[in-house]
Design a protein around this motif. Structure first.
Motif, short mmCIF file in Angstrom:
data_model
loop_
_atom_site.label_atom_id
_atom_site.label_comp_id
_atom_site.label_asym_id
_atom_site.label_seq_id
_atom_site.Cartn_x
_atom_site.Cartn_y
_atom_site.Cartn_z
N THR A 75 0.84 -1.21 0.00
CA THR A 75 0.00 0.00 0.00
C THR A 75 0.87 1.25 0.00
O THR A 75 0.63 2.19 -0.78
CB THR A 75 -0.94 0.00 1.22
N ASN A 76 1.89 1.29 0.86
CA ASN A 76 2.78 2.45 0.92
C ASN A 76 3.68 2.54 -0.31
O ASN A 76 4.11 3.63 -0.69
CB ASN A 76 3.60 2.43 2.20
N SER A 79 1.47 4.28 -2.93
CA SER A 79 1.22 5.70 -2.63
C SER A 79 2.50 6.50 -2.34
O SER A 79 2.42 7.69 -2.04
CB SER A 79 0.27 5.82 -1.44
N ASN A 81 4.50 6.32 0.23
CA ASN A 81 4.44 6.76 1.62
C ASN A 81 5.54 6.05 2.42
O ASN A 81 5.51 4.84 2.61
CB ASN A 81 3.07 6.43 2.21
N TYR A 117 8.31 9.65 -6.19
CA TYR A 117 7.44 10.25 -7.20
C TYR A 117 8.17 10.40 -8.54
O TYR A 117 7.54 10.47 -9.59
CB TYR A 117 6.91 11.60 -6.72
#
Length: 175
Positions: A75-76, A79, A81, A117
């Motif tokens: 999940t991280n 995203s 994160n 990113y």
């Protein structure tokens, strides 16, 4: 007698040369190859044709003052994160090694400098190594070759192997 021993040694050497010995050894992967761990590189494409096996190593090379290597959950990873990392593999030198010692998915991102990113994220599936290949059965022509020399039912291969190994060892010691 000497002729038979030489023929047996030749058969053993031919057999040993014909049977490939495959060994799966741990590999050290330089992440990104010669582009290393940097932004604007698609690490999914880099990893897609590679097989990562248990006990392989990932070697991350990057600018230590700008980026890092953070292991996160899926999940991280998606995203970008880095707030709850599984592990921070950065050791301060910009030359970090991760031992892939469990068969599972590993998710890595750069949690600083906007690296994630910019594409600095890597998903690796670690698998068990493939089993070694099985030995080919001895065909009838090889069996006939032994019976033609009169020792089809005798156990002579170990003697020939030890003879060859002893001869090679003597040659090495004399060198």
């Amino acid at each position: 007698m000497v002729r038979l021993a030489l023929m047996a040694a030749a058969v053993v050497l031919a057999f040993l040369a014909a049977v490939p010995v495959t060994e799966v050894a741990a590999k050290r992967w330089t992440v990104g190859d010669n582009k290393f761990w940097n932004p604007n590189i698609n690490y999914t494409i880099w990893a897609q044709d590679k097989h990562f096996y248990l006990d392989d190593w990932l070697y991350f090379v990057y600018e230590r003052h700008q980026y890092n290597v953070i292991e996160v959950n899926e999940t991280n990873y998606i995203s970008c994160n880095a707030d709850n990392p599984i592990a921070n593999w950065s050791r301060g030198s910009g030359r970090d090694v991760v031992h892939l010692n469990v068969t599972r998915h590993y998710y890595f991102i750069s949690g600083s400098g906007g690296g994630c990113y910019g594409g600095m994220k890597l998903d690796v599936l670690v698998e068990k190594p493939p089993p070694p290949p099985t030995a080919a059965p001895i065909n009838n022509s090889a069996r006939r070759a032994f019976s033609d020399f009169g020792f089809a039912h005798q156990f002579v291969i170990p003697v020939a192997v030890f003879t060859v190994i002893g001869t090679m060892w003597d040659a090495v010691l004399r060198f």
